[in-house]
Design a protein around this motif. Structure first.
Motif, PDB file in Angstrom:
ATOM      1  N   GLY A   1       0.802  -1.220   0.000  1.00 25.10           N
ATOM      2  CA  GLY A   1       0.000   0.000   0.000  1.00 25.10           C
ATOM      3  C   GLY A   1       0.831   1.265   0.000  1.00 25.10           C
ATOM      4  N   GLU A   2       0.157   2.397  -0.071  1.00 25.67           N
ATOM      5  CA  GLU A   2       0.670   3.773  -0.049  1.00 25.67           C
ATOM      6  C   GLU A   2       0.332   4.448  -1.368  1.00 25.67           C
ATOM      7  N   HIS A   3      -0.191   5.653  -1.262  1.00 26.65           N
ATOM      8  CA  HIS A   3      -0.750   6.385  -2.398  1.00 26.65           C
ATOM      9  C   HIS A   3       0.240   6.585  -3.534  1.00 26.65           C
ATOM     10  N   ASN A   4       1.396   7.182  -3.247  1.00 24.42           N
ATOM     11  CA  ASN A   4       2.355   7.486  -4.310  1.00 24.42           C
ATOM     12  C   ASN A   4       2.817   6.227  -5.030  1.00 24.42           C
ATOM     13  N   GLN A   5       3.030   5.169  -4.277  1.00 21.05           N
ATOM     14  CA  GLN A   5       3.462   3.901  -4.842  1.00 21.05           C
ATOM     15  C   GLN A   5       2.372   3.295  -5.726  1.00 21.05           C
ATOM     16  N   ASP A   6       1.164   3.193  -5.182  1.00 23.95           N
ATOM     17  CA  ASP A   6       0.091   2.488  -5.877  1.00 23.95           C
ATOM     18  C   ASP A   6      -0.395   3.227  -7.116  1.00 23.95           C
ATOM     19  N   TRP A   7      -0.152   4.535  -7.168  1.00 27.64           N
ATOM     20  CA  TRP A   7      -0.611   5.285  -8.328  1.00 27.64           C
ATOM     21  C   TRP A   7       0.184   4.937  -9.585  1.00 27.64           C
ATOM     22  N   ASP A   8       1.432   4.467  -9.420  1.00 24.43           N
ATOM     23  CA  ASP A   8       2.215   4.032 -10.583  1.00 24.43           C
ATOM     24  C   ASP A   8       3.299   3.062 -10.145  1.00 24.43           C
ATOM     25  N   ILE A   9       2.884   1.829  -9.885  1.00 20.08           N
ATOM     26  CA  ILE A   9       3.811   0.799  -9.396  1.00 20.08           C
ATOM     27  C   ILE A   9       4.895   0.502 -10.418  1.00 20.08           C
ATOM     28  N   GLU A  10       4.563   0.483 -11.701  1.00 23.60           N
ATOM     29  CA  GLU A  10       5.546   0.119 -12.717  1.00 23.60           C
ATOM     30  C   GLU A  10       6.715   1.104 -12.752  1.00 23.60           C
ATOM     31  N   SER A  11       6.438   2.388 -12.535  1.00 28.43           N
ATOM     32  CA  SER A  11       7.529   3.364 -12.526  1.00 28.43           C
ATOM     33  C   SER A  11       8.465   3.108 -11.350  1.00 28.43           C
ATOM     34  N   MET A  12       7.903   2.743 -10.193  1.00 24.91           N
ATOM     35  CA  MET A  12       8.738   2.420  -9.031  1.00 24.91           C
ATOM     36  C   MET A  12       9.589   1.183  -9.300  1.00 24.91           C
ATOM     37  N   ASN A  13       8.978   0.140  -9.847  1.00 17.13           N
ATOM     38  CA  ASN A  13       9.733  -1.083 -10.138  1.00 17.13           C
ATOM     39  C   ASN A  13      10.835  -0.840 -11.168  1.00 17.13           C
ATOM     40  N   TYR A  14      10.556   0.035 -12.127  1.00 17.16           N
ATOM     41  CA  TYR A  14      11.582   0.371 -13.128  1.00 17.16           C
ATOM     42  C   TYR A  14      12.801   0.989 -12.446  1.00 17.16           C
ATOM     43  N   ILE A  15      12.569   1.904 -11.514  1.00 16.86           N
ATOM     44  CA  ILE A  15      13.678   2.564 -10.820  1.00 16.86           C
ATOM     45  C   ILE A  15      14.376   1.601  -9.868  1.00 16.86           C
ATOM     46  N   LEU A  16      13.617   0.710  -9.238  1.00 21.27           N
ATOM     47  CA  LEU A  16      14.222  -0.279  -8.352  1.00 21.27           C
ATOM     48  C   LEU A  16      15.203  -1.187  -9.095  1.00 21.27           C
ATOM     49  N   ASP A  17      14.993  -1.362 -10.391  1.00 26.87           N
ATOM     50  CA  ASP A  17      15.880  -2.207 -11.194  1.00 26.87           C
ATOM     51  C   ASP A  17      16.906  -1.402 -11.990  1.00 26.87           C
ATOM     52  N   ALA A  18      16.839  -0.081 -11.888  1.00 33.33           N
ATOM     53  CA  ALA A  18      17.796   0.763 -12.616  1.00 33.33           C
ATOM     54  C   ALA A  18      19.049   0.981 -11.767  1.00 33.33           C
ATOM     55  N   ASN A  19      20.154   1.253 -12.414  1.00 32.68           N
ATOM     56  CA  ASN A  19      21.405   1.514 -11.710  1.00 32.68           C
ATOM     57  C   ASN A  19      21.518   3.009 -11.424  1.00 32.68           C
ATOM     58  N   VAL A  20      20.766   3.445 -10.418  1.00 37.48           N
ATOM     59  CA  VAL A  20      20.720   4.856 -10.069  1.00 37.48           C
ATOM     60  C   VAL A  20      20.562   4.966  -8.556  1.00 37.48           C
ATOM     61  N   PRO A  21      21.217   5.925  -7.897  1.00 34.68           N
ATOM     62  CA  PRO A  21      21.030   6.101  -6.454  1.00 34.68           C
ATOM     63  C   PRO A  21      19.563   6.394  -6.125  1.00 34.68           C
ATOM     64  N   PHE A  22      18.982   5.558  -5.280  1.00 29.22           N
ATOM     65  CA  PHE A  22      17.554   5.647  -4.984  1.00 29.22           C
ATOM     66  C   PHE A  22      17.322   5.484  -3.486  1.00 29.22           C
ATOM     67  N   GLU A  23      16.587   6.425  -2.910  1.00 28.60           N
ATOM     68  CA  GLU A  23      16.307   6.424  -1.479  1.00 28.60           C
ATOM     69  C   GLU A  23      14.800   6.520  -1.277  1.00 28.60           C
ATOM     70  N   MET A  24      14.242   5.627  -0.465  1.00 28.55           N
ATOM     71  CA  MET A  24      12.817   5.646  -0.169  1.00 28.55           C
ATOM     72  C   MET A  24      12.598   6.227   1.226  1.00 28.55           C
ATOM     73  N   VAL A  25      11.878   7.339   1.278  1.00 28.60           N
ATOM     74  CA  VAL A  25      11.496   7.958   2.547  1.00 28.60           C
ATOM     75  C   VAL A  25      10.123   7.382   2.892  1.00 28.60           C
ATOM     76  N   THR A  26      10.097   6.442   3.823  1.00 22.64           N
ATOM     77  CA  THR A  26       8.901   5.649   4.059  1.00 22.64           C
ATOM     78  C   THR A  26       7.749   6.457   4.657  1.00 22.64           C
ATOM     79  N   VAL A  27       6.534   6.027   4.350  1.00 24.82           N
ATOM     80  CA  VAL A  27       5.308   6.654   4.850  1.00 24.82           C
ATOM     81  C   VAL A  27       4.767   5.890   6.049  1.00 24.82           C
ATOM     82  N   ARG A  28       4.424   4.611   5.868  1.00 28.02           N
ATOM     83  CA  ARG A  28       3.983   3.714   6.938  1.00 28.02           C
ATOM     84  C   ARG A  28       2.817   4.276   7.740  1.00 28.02           C
ATOM     85  N   TYR A  29       1.665   4.327   7.089  1.00 27.48           N
ATOM     86  CA  TYR A  29       0.450   4.825   7.737  1.00 27.48           C
ATOM     87  C   TYR A  29       0.229   4.165   9.096  1.00 27.48           C
ATOM     88  N   GLY A  30       0.007   5.000  10.097  1.00 33.29           N
ATOM     89  CA  GLY A  30      -0.317   4.492  11.426  1.00 33.29           C
ATOM     90  C   GLY A  30       0.841   3.920  12.203  1.00 33.29           C
TER      91      GLY A  30
END
Length: 344
Positions: free
Chosen positions: A184-213
């Motif tokens: 879950g999480e709004h930003n993620q669920d709105w375009d999962i494929e774009s996130m997965n593309y970056i997760l597999d790309a060779n680029v510095p990537f940092e996730m600032v977690t939301v974690r509702y509740g």
């Protein structure tokens, strides 16, 4: 003798001026270059993140702002066209010191990564203005990496990486998104494929977690409605021409607009308040000591759940356990004693 003294004094003055000029340049060059990518019309946290960024000119050099479209929560706004996100970003830029027209603001993706990716070779694909701008800025020579700071879906960023993979060497992506390791999480669920593309790309990537509740994510970086109503009125520079607000009315500074936004949006909790998720992402770029970070092998998101890949050589950074007091205190101090970003 007096002529010699005059020449010596002039040379000394010249050296002092050169030193001062160099110090000024070093100070400006030491600032963090940021490109802010936002779904500004979504809720209320984007606006406060952008204001916090623009008021932190002693830390940041804002190279530009790009927008994308996600939907707002049910009952808050039915309209999620990218033009509305552009207008809200423009409004905040105006209210924070007439930055509109001084700092570039570019229209990005209305649709999703999967809908757009086959068209990136066309001149006018959905989001081309923002995507091409991201590439242009990322390819500029700087003394440090450009921080891409998306606080909505990752569509614009993923499309830029696909269109010009060379930008990966010059950027650091710090994304406000995901409830990792939970789904879950709004930003993620709105375009999962774009996130997965970056997760597999060779680029510095940092996730600032939301974690509702949860106490460990940016959902815990709360501001109460009373704090906004009592501390924000009148904050920020007063602009000469009032700006029409999203919910009506006219405003001459960001603080008054902040109060208006918080009076319109649904709040919860005791005391009644709202998490400023996106603002926390700006905060940890400003001061990394305001959260804990750890490196993990990049997971992937499949069929509504995270799949761990412990042997994945591709690593990402995860931000969690935020210093709520430190972040919120700096936010209000910055509103009280703002340093506008330099647009020269």
């Amino acid at each position: 003798m007096s002529n010699y003294k005059s020449k010596t004094a002039f040379a000394s003055l010249l050296l002092v001026l050169v030193a001062l000029f160099s110090a000024c340049n070093l100070s400006e060059n030491s600032k963090i270059p940021v490109l802010f990518d936002t779904d500004a019309n979504n809720e209320v946290d984007d606006q406060h993140a952008l204001a916090y960024l623009l008021f932190s000119g002693d830390h940041f050099k804002v190279e530009g702002i790009t927008v994308n479209a996600t939907s707002a929560p049910t009952g808050y706004s039915e309209n999620s066209d990218v033009s509305d996100h552009y207008e809200e970003a423009k409004r905040v830029m105006q209210l924070c010191g007439d930055f509109y027209g001084e700092i570039p603001l570019k229209t990005g993706a209305n649709g999703s990564f999967s809908e757009i990716k086959e068209h990136i070779g066309e001149p006018d694909f959905d989001g081309h203005e923002a995507v091409d701008f991201i590439i242009e800025q990322a390819m500029k020579k700087r003394n440090r990496k450009l921080v891409l700071l998306p606080v909505g879906k990752l569509t614009n960023i993923a499309l830029a990486l696909m269109k010009e993979p060379a930008i990966a060497e010059n950027v650091r992506i710090v994304w406000l998104g995901s409830n990792y390791p939970e789904p879950g999480e709004h930003n993620q669920d709105w375009d999962i494929e774009s996130m997965n593309y970056i997760l597999d790309a060779n680029v510095p990537f940092e996730m600032v977690t939301v974690r509702y509740g949860k106490p460990s994510g940016t959902a815990a970086v709360m501001v109460s409605q009373d704090q906004i109503l009592h501390r924000m009125p009148g904050k920020g520079p007063k602009i000469s021409a009032p700006v029409a607000g999203r919910h009506g009315g006219e405003f001459s500074n960001f603080g008054d607009y902040s109060v208006n936004l918080f009076s319109q949006f649904h709040m919860w909790g005791d005391p009644i308040g709202r998490a400023l998720f996106d603002m926390a992402a700006v905060a940890v770029v400003k001061n990394p000591d305001w959260a804990e970070k750890r490196e993990i092998p990049a997971p992937i998101y499949v069929n509504g759940k995270w799949v761990e890949r412990p042997n994945n050589p591709r690593k990402i950074l995860l931000w969690e356990w935020f210093d709520i007091y430190g972040i919120m205190n700096d936010f209000f101090v910055t509103m009280d004693d703002y340093k506008l970003v330099n647009v020269r």
